[in-house]
Design a protein around this motif. Structure first.
Motif, PDB file in Angstrom:
ATOM      1  N   VAL A 157       0.831  -1.202   0.000  1.00  0.00           N
ATOM      2  CA  VAL A 157       0.000   0.000   0.000  1.00  0.00           C
ATOM      3  C   VAL A 157       0.866   1.254   0.000  1.00  0.00           C
ATOM      4  O   VAL A 157       0.575   2.234  -0.708  1.00  0.00           O
ATOM      5  CB  VAL A 157      -0.948  -0.012   1.210  1.00  0.00           C
ATOM      6  CG1 VAL A 157      -1.624   1.346   1.377  1.00  0.00           C
ATOM      7  CG2 VAL A 157      -1.996  -1.101   1.061  1.00  0.00           C
ATOM      8  N   GLY A 161       0.581   3.779  -2.971  1.00  0.00           N
ATOM      9  CA  GLY A 161      -0.008   5.058  -2.588  1.00  0.00           C
ATOM     10  C   GLY A 161       0.924   6.236  -2.729  1.00  0.00           C
ATOM     11  O   GLY A 161       0.490   7.332  -3.086  1.00  0.00           O
ATOM     12  N   ASN A 201      -9.813   0.299  -6.940  1.00  0.00           N
ATOM     13  CA  ASN A 201      -9.529   0.814  -5.600  1.00  0.00           C
ATOM     14  C   ASN A 201     -10.339   0.081  -4.535  1.00  0.00           C
ATOM     15  O   ASN A 201      -9.867  -0.133  -3.411  1.00  0.00           O
ATOM     16  CB  ASN A 201      -9.824   2.319  -5.541  1.00  0.00           C
ATOM     17  CG  ASN A 201      -8.750   3.150  -6.214  1.00  0.00           C
ATOM     18  OD1 ASN A 201      -7.591   2.770  -6.239  1.00  0.00           O
ATOM     19  ND2 ASN A 201      -9.125   4.284  -6.772  1.00  0.00           N
ATOM     20  N   PHE A 205      -8.463  -2.571  -1.407  1.00  0.00           N
ATOM     21  CA  PHE A 205      -8.556  -2.446   0.044  1.00  0.00           C
ATOM     22  C   PHE A 205      -9.368  -3.560   0.703  1.00  0.00           C
ATOM     23  O   PHE A 205      -9.498  -3.572   1.933  1.00  0.00           O
ATOM     24  CB  PHE A 205      -9.123  -1.079   0.422  1.00  0.00           C
ATOM     25  CG  PHE A 205      -8.062  -0.045   0.685  1.00  0.00           C
ATOM     26  CD1 PHE A 205      -7.923   0.527   1.944  1.00  0.00           C
ATOM     27  CD2 PHE A 205      -7.190   0.350  -0.304  1.00  0.00           C
ATOM     28  CE1 PHE A 205      -6.941   1.466   2.199  1.00  0.00           C
ATOM     29  CE2 PHE A 205      -6.206   1.289  -0.070  1.00  0.00           C
ATOM     30  CZ  PHE A 205      -6.074   1.847   1.190  1.00  0.00           C
ATOM     31  N   GLY A 228      -9.654   1.148   6.894  1.00  0.00           N
ATOM     32  CA  GLY A 228      -9.721   1.548   5.492  1.00  0.00           C
ATOM     33  C   GLY A 228      -9.868   3.041   5.330  1.00  0.00           C
ATOM     34  O   GLY A 228      -9.203   3.656   4.482  1.00  0.00           O
ATOM     35  N   SER A 232      -6.696   5.205   3.863  1.00  0.00           N
ATOM     36  CA  SER A 232      -6.969   5.875   2.589  1.00  0.00           C
ATOM     37  C   SER A 232      -6.862   7.390   2.723  1.00  0.00           C
ATOM     38  O   SER A 232      -6.288   8.062   1.851  1.00  0.00           O
ATOM     39  CB  SER A 232      -8.371   5.491   2.103  1.00  0.00           C
ATOM     40  OG  SER A 232      -8.675   6.141   0.894  1.00  0.00           O
ATOM     41  N   SER A 233      -7.396   7.940   3.809  1.00  0.00           N
ATOM     42  CA  SER A 233      -7.308   9.395   4.017  1.00  0.00           C
ATOM     43  C   SER A 233      -5.858   9.844   4.153  1.00  0.00           C
ATOM     44  O   SER A 233      -5.469  10.891   3.614  1.00  0.00           O
ATOM     45  CB  SER A 233      -8.105   9.788   5.262  1.00  0.00           C
ATOM     46  OG  SER A 233      -9.467   9.454   5.125  1.00  0.00           O
ATOM     47  N   GLU A 236      -4.292   9.923   0.659  1.00  0.00           N
ATOM     48  CA  GLU A 236      -4.754  11.040  -0.162  1.00  0.00           C
ATOM     49  C   GLU A 236      -4.194  12.364   0.338  1.00  0.00           C
ATOM     50  O   GLU A 236      -3.822  13.232  -0.463  1.00  0.00           O
ATOM     51  CB  GLU A 236      -6.287  11.075  -0.175  1.00  0.00           C
ATOM     52  CG  GLU A 236      -6.944   9.848  -0.780  1.00  0.00           C
ATOM     53  CD  GLU A 236      -6.446   9.542  -2.182  1.00  0.00           C
ATOM     54  OE1 GLU A 236      -6.395  10.480  -3.006  1.00  0.00           O
ATOM     55  OE2 GLU A 236      -6.101   8.379  -2.452  1.00  0.00           O
ATOM     56  N   ASP A 252     -11.409   8.176  -4.239  1.00  0.00           N
ATOM     57  CA  ASP A 252     -10.490   7.127  -3.793  1.00  0.00           C
ATOM     58  C   ASP A 252     -10.764   6.734  -2.344  1.00  0.00           C
ATOM     59  O   ASP A 252     -10.730   5.550  -1.994  1.00  0.00           O
ATOM     60  CB  ASP A 252      -9.037   7.593  -3.950  1.00  0.00           C
ATOM     61  CG  ASP A 252      -8.615   7.695  -5.405  1.00  0.00           C
ATOM     62  OD1 ASP A 252      -9.350   7.187  -6.268  1.00  0.00           O
ATOM     63  OD2 ASP A 252      -7.555   8.285  -5.674  1.00  0.00           O
ATOM     64  N   VAL A 253     -11.039   7.734  -1.499  1.00  0.00           N
ATOM     65  CA  VAL A 253     -11.352   7.436  -0.095  1.00  0.00           C
ATOM     66  C   VAL A 253     -12.638   6.627  -0.014  1.00  0.00           C
ATOM     67  O   VAL A 253     -12.731   5.647   0.745  1.00  0.00           O
ATOM     68  CB  VAL A 253     -11.471   8.741   0.716  1.00  0.00           C
ATOM     69  CG1 VAL A 253     -11.899   8.445   2.149  1.00  0.00           C
ATOM     70  CG2 VAL A 253     -10.150   9.506   0.706  1.00  0.00           C
ATOM     71  N   ASN A 256     -11.841   3.043  -1.419  1.00  0.00           N
ATOM     72  CA  ASN A 256     -10.985   2.276  -0.519  1.00  0.00           C
ATOM     73  C   ASN A 256     -11.721   1.867   0.761  1.00  0.00           C
ATOM     74  O   ASN A 256     -11.597   0.732   1.231  1.00  0.00           O
ATOM     75  CB  ASN A 256      -9.745   3.092  -0.159  1.00  0.00           C
ATOM     76  CG  ASN A 256      -8.851   3.348  -1.359  1.00  0.00           C
ATOM     77  OD1 ASN A 256      -8.909   2.634  -2.345  1.00  0.00           O
ATOM     78  ND2 ASN A 256      -8.038   4.378  -1.278  1.00  0.00           N
ATOM     79  N   THR A 257     -12.488   2.787   1.329  1.00  0.00           N
ATOM     80  CA  THR A 257     -13.238   2.476   2.538  1.00  0.00           C
ATOM     81  C   THR A 257     -14.289   1.407   2.261  1.00  0.00           C
ATOM     82  O   THR A 257     -14.500   0.494   3.082  1.00  0.00           O
ATOM     83  CB  THR A 257     -13.905   3.740   3.109  1.00  0.00           C
ATOM     84  OG1 THR A 257     -12.912   4.753   3.310  1.00  0.00           O
ATOM     85  CG2 THR A 257     -14.600   3.450   4.415  1.00  0.00           C
TER      86      THR A 257
END
Length: 288
Positions: A157, A161, A201, A205, A228, A232-233, A236, A252-253, A256-257
């Motif tokens: 990741v 990322g 994405n 996750f 997640g 993810s946050s 980003e 994306d958040v 991913n969540t």
């Protein structure tokens, strides 16, 4: 009773949309207005294709159906998980067919609706299975395996990322050609590059939520979901602050969540199945 009330209201809404002209079209127009307002927020929110946004909304509405059907059938008319999912699928086919018959392109509308509902029913079946799984503690083996895989996954990741440029930049032309081919064989046209990236994405996750539950147990399913969101946050925010070639995005958040939530539910089901396999009844001494 609450489940039956919700299902009854849903049936009433479908009947109204099917019998009163223009109701479904007005509802779609109102939904698109809401999407446009959310896009006005900016920062990469709902930048995917319009059709894919609609499909996500249909999927989100469909997810609770298996659990609602199962809850409504409690008592003498109790239904199993697979039967509840099957009834939910039948209801979706009927609703999509009604909606498709009202549009100008019934075949395309029906295919798109069925795809979105199929994803929703499958996720709903996963939710129902997780709800019916008793609390299970992780085994020593699952703890060790999950810990090792979490370390390896975390490194992956970090690389993906915080890579200096988008990891799929060089493959972009190839991806577009592949998408063109799959559209020719019947994949809905709204599944374009943005939809593919969003879906990737989500899948990326899923292991996070799964491994967290395998490490901590089913009671900690919410930790996998929060992990997640937090991871993810952080990615980003890091991209926005330190990587000018990367584009930080709310999409994306969200993706991913969602993937971490799916993984956490899957982890609950996996631990439940493993626990059932290790607690088979033994033969009594008198029966030997």
């Amino acid at each position: 009773m609450i489940a039956r009330l919700v299902l009854g209201l849903a049936v009433l809404a479908v009947l109204v949309a099917a019998t009163l002209p223009g109701v479904a079209s007005e509802a779609v127009a109102l939904f698109r207005t809401g999407v446009a307002a959310l896009r006005g927020v900016g920062h990469g929110l709902l930048t995917v294709e319009d059709g894919f946004v609609t499909a996500m909304a249909v999927t989100a509405v469909t997810v609770p159906l298996p659990a609602l059907v199962a809850a409504a059938g409690r008592g003498s008319s109790a239904v199993t998980g697979w039967r509840a999912s099957a009834w939910a699928a039948v209801a979706c086919v009927l609703v999509v067919s009604i909606r498709a018959a009202q549009g100008g392109t019934p075949g395309r509308t029906w295919a798109s609706g069925i795809v979105a509902c199929a994803v929703g029913v499958l996720l709903g079946a996963l939710v129902l299975a997780a709800l019916r799984t008793r609390a299970v503690a992780p085994t020593p083996r699952s703890r060790r395996l999950a810990t090792t895989l979490l370390v390896l996954y975390g490194l992956g990741v970090l690389v993906v990322g915080y890579w200096g440029s988008p990891v799929d930049a060089g493959a972009h032309p190839v991806i577009l050609r592949v998408l063109d081919l799959v559209h020719r064989v019947g994949v809905p046209a709204w599944f374009g590059y943005g939809a593919l990236e969003f879906s990737a994405n989500v899948l990326f996750f899923v292991p996070l939520g799964l491994l967290v539950v395998l490490r901590l147990g089913t009671r900690a399913w919410w930790v996998g979901c929060v992990a997640g969101l937090v991871v993810s946050s952080a990615i980003e925010i890091g991209q926005a602050l330190f990587l000018p070639a990367r584009f930080a995005s709310f999409d994306d958040v969200l993706a991913n969540t969602s993937g971490a939530v799916i993984g956490a539910l899957l982890g609950v089901v996996v631990l439940g199945v493993v626990a059932m396999g290790t607690t088979k009844p033994r033969r009594s001494a008198a029966g030997r």
